[in-house]
Motif scaffolding. Structure first.
Motif, PDB file in Angstrom:
ATOM      1  N   ILE A   1       0.863  -1.176   0.000  1.00  0.00           N
ATOM      2  CA  ILE A   1       0.000   0.000   0.000  1.00  0.00           C
ATOM      3  C   ILE A   1       0.898   1.224   0.000  1.00  0.00           C
ATOM      4  CG2 ILE A   1      -1.669   1.365   1.321  1.00  0.00           C
ATOM      5  CD1 ILE A   1      -2.775  -1.258   2.428  1.00  0.00           C
ATOM      6  N   VAL A   2       0.683   2.099  -0.953  1.00  0.00           N
ATOM      7  CA  VAL A   2       1.402   3.372  -1.011  1.00  0.00           C
ATOM      8  C   VAL A   2       0.433   4.453  -0.570  1.00  0.00           C
ATOM      9  CG1 VAL A   2       2.595   5.040  -2.466  1.00  0.00           C
ATOM     10  CG2 VAL A   2       2.910   2.594  -2.875  1.00  0.00           C
ATOM     11  N   VAL A   3       0.763   5.152   0.500  1.00  0.00           N
ATOM     12  CA  VAL A   3      -0.097   6.211   1.020  1.00  0.00           C
ATOM     13  C   VAL A   3       0.416   7.547   0.496  1.00  0.00           C
ATOM     14  CG1 VAL A   3      -1.038   7.306   3.083  1.00  0.00           C
ATOM     15  CG2 VAL A   3      -0.556   4.846   3.083  1.00  0.00           C
ATOM     16  N   GLY A   4      -0.361   8.159  -0.382  1.00  0.00           N
ATOM     17  CA  GLY A   4       0.026   9.430  -0.971  1.00  0.00           C
ATOM     18  C   GLY A   4       0.356   9.275  -2.440  1.00  0.00           C
ATOM     19  N   ALA A   5      -0.274  10.081  -3.288  1.00  0.00           N
ATOM     20  CA  ALA A   5      -0.090   9.965  -4.734  1.00  0.00           C
ATOM     21  C   ALA A   5       0.586  11.197  -5.317  1.00  0.00           C
ATOM     22  CB  ALA A   5      -1.423   9.722  -5.428  1.00  0.00           C
ATOM     23  N   GLY A   6       1.548  11.751  -4.567  1.00  0.00           N
ATOM     24  CA  GLY A   6       2.400  12.786  -5.130  1.00  0.00           C
ATOM     25  C   GLY A   6       3.453  12.153  -6.022  1.00  0.00           C
ATOM     26  N   ILE A   7       4.448  12.937  -6.416  1.00  0.00           N
ATOM     27  CA  ILE A   7       5.483  12.434  -7.320  1.00  0.00           C
ATOM     28  C   ILE A   7       6.189  11.213  -6.732  1.00  0.00           C
ATOM     29  CG2 ILE A   7       7.669  12.979  -8.457  1.00  0.00           C
ATOM     30  CD1 ILE A   7       5.295  14.394  -9.719  1.00  0.00           C
TER      31      ILE A   7
ATOM     32  N   ILE B   1       9.198  21.905 -12.065  1.00  0.00           N
ATOM     33  CA  ILE B   1       9.949  20.987 -11.221  1.00  0.00           C
ATOM     34  C   ILE B   1      11.229  20.613 -11.966  1.00  0.00           C
ATOM     35  CG2 ILE B   1       8.721  18.972 -12.131  1.00  0.00           C
ATOM     36  CD1 ILE B   1       8.977  17.702  -9.386  1.00  0.00           C
ATOM     37  N   SER B   2      12.331  20.560 -11.244  1.00  0.00           N
ATOM     38  CA  SER B   2      13.606  20.188 -11.845  1.00  0.00           C
ATOM     39  C   SER B   2      13.808  18.686 -11.733  1.00  0.00           C
ATOM     40  CB  SER B   2      14.758  20.939 -11.165  1.00  0.00           C
ATOM     41  OG  SER B   2      14.719  20.751  -9.758  1.00  0.00           O
ATOM     42  N   VAL B   3      14.261  18.067 -12.811  1.00  0.00           N
ATOM     43  CA  VAL B   3      14.549  16.638 -12.822  1.00  0.00           C
ATOM     44  C   VAL B   3      16.053  16.475 -13.065  1.00  0.00           C
ATOM     45  CG1 VAL B   3      14.022  14.399 -13.839  1.00  0.00           C
ATOM     46  CG2 VAL B   3      12.247  16.157 -13.717  1.00  0.00           C
ATOM     47  N   TRP B   4      16.775  16.144 -12.001  1.00  0.00           N
ATOM     48  CA  TRP B   4      18.224  16.001 -12.068  1.00  0.00           C
ATOM     49  C   TRP B   4      18.580  14.618 -12.606  1.00  0.00           C
ATOM     50  CZ3 TRP B   4      21.459  20.108 -11.066  1.00  0.00           C
ATOM     51  CH2 TRP B   4      20.846  21.232 -10.495  1.00  0.00           C
ATOM     52  N   PRO B   5      19.817  14.434 -13.064  1.00  0.00           N
ATOM     53  CA  PRO B   5      20.184  13.187 -13.745  1.00  0.00           C
ATOM     54  C   PRO B   5      19.880  11.916 -12.955  1.00  0.00           C
ATOM     55  CG  PRO B   5      21.882  14.828 -14.116  1.00  0.00           C
ATOM     56  CD  PRO B   5      20.913  15.431 -13.139  1.00  0.00           C
TER      57      PRO B   5
ATOM     58  N   PRO C   1      19.445  20.919 -14.653  1.00  0.00           N
ATOM     59  CA  PRO C   1      18.457  19.839 -14.763  1.00  0.00           C
ATOM     60  C   PRO C   1      17.488  20.077 -15.908  1.00  0.00           C
ATOM     61  CG  PRO C   1      17.752  21.382 -13.098  1.00  0.00           C
ATOM     62  CD  PRO C   1      19.090  21.883 -13.594  1.00  0.00           C
ATOM     63  N   VAL C   2      16.723  19.046 -16.225  1.00  0.00           N
ATOM     64  CA  VAL C   2      15.568  19.199 -17.105  1.00  0.00           C
ATOM     65  C   VAL C   2      14.455  19.835 -16.280  1.00  0.00           C
ATOM     66  CG1 VAL C   2      13.805  17.953 -18.421  1.00  0.00           C
ATOM     67  CG2 VAL C   2      16.193  17.198 -18.499  1.00  0.00           C
ATOM     68  N   MET C   3      13.779  20.820 -16.838  1.00  0.00           N
ATOM     69  CA  MET C   3      12.670  21.471 -16.148  1.00  0.00           C
ATOM     70  C   MET C   3      11.368  21.097 -16.845  1.00  0.00           C
ATOM     71  SD  MET C   3      14.133  23.109 -13.681  1.00  0.00           S
ATOM     72  CE  MET C   3      12.668  23.947 -13.106  1.00  0.00           C
ATOM     73  N   ILE C   4      10.374  20.716 -16.038  1.00  0.00           N
ATOM     74  CA  ILE C   4       9.094  20.280 -16.590  1.00  0.00           C
ATOM     75  C   ILE C   4       7.966  20.767 -15.689  1.00  0.00           C
ATOM     76  CG2 ILE C   4       9.196  18.064 -15.353  1.00  0.00           C
ATOM     77  CD1 ILE C   4       7.878  16.769 -17.822  1.00  0.00           C
ATOM     78  N   HIS C   5       6.788  20.954 -16.267  1.00  0.00           N
ATOM     79  CA  HIS C   5       5.610  21.344 -15.499  1.00  0.00           C
ATOM     80  C   HIS C   5       5.233  20.184 -14.578  1.00  0.00           C
ATOM     81  CE1 HIS C   5       1.297  23.188 -15.569  1.00  0.00           C
ATOM     82  NE2 HIS C   5       2.023  23.674 -14.584  1.00  0.00           N
TER      83      HIS C   5
ATOM     84  N   ARG D   1      15.768  19.779  -5.229  1.00  0.00           N
ATOM     85  CA  ARG D   1      16.051  18.346  -5.139  1.00  0.00           C
ATOM     86  C   ARG D   1      14.960  17.540  -4.430  1.00  0.00           C
ATOM     87  NH1 ARG D   1      20.939  16.443  -7.695  1.00  0.00           N
ATOM     88  NH2 ARG D   1      22.318  18.255  -7.873  1.00  0.00           N
ATOM     89  N   GLY D   2      13.937  18.182  -3.902  1.00  0.00           N
ATOM     90  CA  GLY D   2      12.956  17.470  -3.087  1.00  0.00           C
ATOM     91  C   GLY D   2      12.276  16.331  -3.813  1.00  0.00           C
ATOM     92  N   ALA D   3      11.624  16.619  -4.941  1.00  0.00           N
ATOM     93  CA  ALA D   3      10.922  15.575  -5.684  1.00  0.00           C
ATOM     94  C   ALA D   3      11.892  14.564  -6.262  1.00  0.00           C
ATOM     95  CB  ALA D   3      10.074  16.192  -6.791  1.00  0.00           C
ATOM     96  N   CYS D   4      13.058  15.038  -6.712  1.00  0.00           N
ATOM     97  CA  CYS D   4      14.056  14.119  -7.260  1.00  0.00           C
ATOM     98  C   CYS D   4      14.530  13.139  -6.206  1.00  0.00           C
ATOM     99  CB  CYS D   4      15.242  14.904  -7.811  1.00  0.00           C
ATOM    100  SG  CYS D   4      14.884  15.747  -9.360  1.00  0.00           S
ATOM    101  N   THR D   5      14.702  13.607  -4.971  1.00  0.00           N
ATOM    102  CA  THR D   5      15.121  12.719  -3.897  1.00  0.00           C
ATOM    103  C   THR D   5      14.049  11.675  -3.628  1.00  0.00           C
ATOM    104  OG1 THR D   5      16.378  14.554  -2.953  1.00  0.00           O
ATOM    105  CG2 THR D   5      16.043  12.650  -1.549  1.00  0.00           C
TER     106      THR D   5
END
Length: 358
Positions: A5-11, A43-47, A92-96, A277-281
């Motif tokens: 079970i994954v609680v939370g449907a963010g990134i 949002i930045s997407v690092w390598p 980084p790559v930047m995306i909406h 780096r938050g979402a990437c982490t």
């Protein structure tokens, strides 16, 4: 088949669902909101995160084009302090953010079930599994329920929880092409610009103020509308702005694993956005969790290895990101002058070192 079970449907949560699906797990995603989706600007997407997403089959994470103008750090007048090229900074790559969410959830297969409008109130576990709300049971629970995680609080009630950084952030999308990029640092204020892969400009701004004070696009225009070009043009091309007070989690971070429960993303290591780096982490958390679940002989061992890998790495980022924010939000003019001089000097040293290497 093992169940999770994954609680939370963010990134982070949806990436974990896709990663567990790839490992052969049956996954249920629980989301408190009424519909699946994401709110946000860029949002930045690092390598490292891009590599995880690519391995999971997520498509559309690529660099569409480079900025045509310079990138770096400057003052509100427009004077450059340091360029990204001088320091050898990788961009980084930047995306909406909503678009990234769509690209990841597009990889949901029949092994992933989503339940929206579901609020987790209780979590209990034993040697054989985890029980949510005395109703749903699984072999593993991934707590990706954000900054104010209900599950983290249940596991570690003594932990202090979120702390306010002292500043708020505004974010927006402008329907113009971003030519110049980077950040501008003023007195307790910053403004950043980046180009999204769809060609639009993503911008963000920070300002010192008490928590809960709020703000809107008009407040941003009043505070930053007289700063150097292209900031006025970008703000004029923006329809609305998101405003959020900035919090992080205090150190030391709690363990990311407790029995059959794994903390992931902001639930484990919420950090200020100063490094992007938050979402990437969180994405990297998901990749590591799946890797250890595949390689380890049992779930307990896998989660122990996951914590040993991810907690030290996240701790460094939380600390460094907070330090960068403190530097960027300085109010004292003498301290700001010393900071700017050191950055300019660092750029000169970096340029000299690069010349010697040629």
């Amino acid at each position: 088949m093992s169940t999770a079970i994954v609680v939370g449907a963010g990134i982070g949560g949806i990436t974990a669902a896709v990663a567990l699906q790839h490992c052969g797990w049956e996954v249920t995603v629980l989301e408190r909101a009424a519909a699946l989706g994401e709110v946000g600007a860029g949002i930045s997407v690092w390598p490292g995160a891009a590599a995880v997403l690519t391995e999971l089959g997520v498509k559309g994470i690529e660099q569409a084009g480079a900025l045509s103008g310079p990138v770096g750090l400057r003052k509100p007048s427009g004077r450059w302090l340091v360029g990204a090229a001088d320091l050898g900074v990788e961009l980084p790559v930047m995306i909406h953010r909503p678009r990234l969410h769509e690209l990841i959830t597009a990889e949901f297969g029949p092994a992933v079930t989503v339940r929206t409008g579901y609020e987790v109130k209780t979590v209990t576990q034993d040697d054989t599994g985890v029980l949510i709300n005395d109703e749903l049971r699984a072999d593993l629970v991934v707590a990706a329920d954000g900054l104010r995680s209900v599950i983290r609080t249940a596991l570690y009630p003594q932990y202090a929880g979120p702390r306010y950084s002292g500043y708020t952030a505004y974010r927006g999308i402008a329907d113009v092409l971003a030519t110049d990029g980077g950040e501008t640092w003023g007195k307790a204020q910053r403004f950043g610009v980046a180009q999204l892969i769809d060609g639009r400009a993503y911008w963000y701004a920070t300002a010192n103020q008490p928590a809960g004070q709020g703000g809107d696009l008009a407040a941003v225009i009043r505070q930053y509308g007289s700063w150097h070009d292209p900031i006025p043009e970008i703000l004029a091309a923006t329809g609305t702005a998101l405003q959020n007070d900035i919090y992080d989690l205090p150190l030391p971070l709690v363990p990311f694993a407790a029995g059959r429960i794994a903390l992931l993303g902001d639930a484990a290591h919420a950090m200020t956005p100063n490094m992007g780096r938050g979402a990437c982490t969180a994405i990297e958390d998901a990749g590591a969790l799946a890797r250890h679940l595949t390689a380890a002989p049992d779930t307990a061992t896998a989660l122990t290895r996951y914590d040993a890998e991810r907690r030290p790495a996240a701790t460094k980022l939380v600390k460094r990101s907070r330090q960068i924010g403190q530097l960027g939000q300085l109010e004292n003019p003498l301290a700001r002058g010393a900071r700017d001089a050191l950055m300019a000097a660092g750029a000169l040293v970096a340029r000299g070192a690069a010349a010697l290497r040629r």
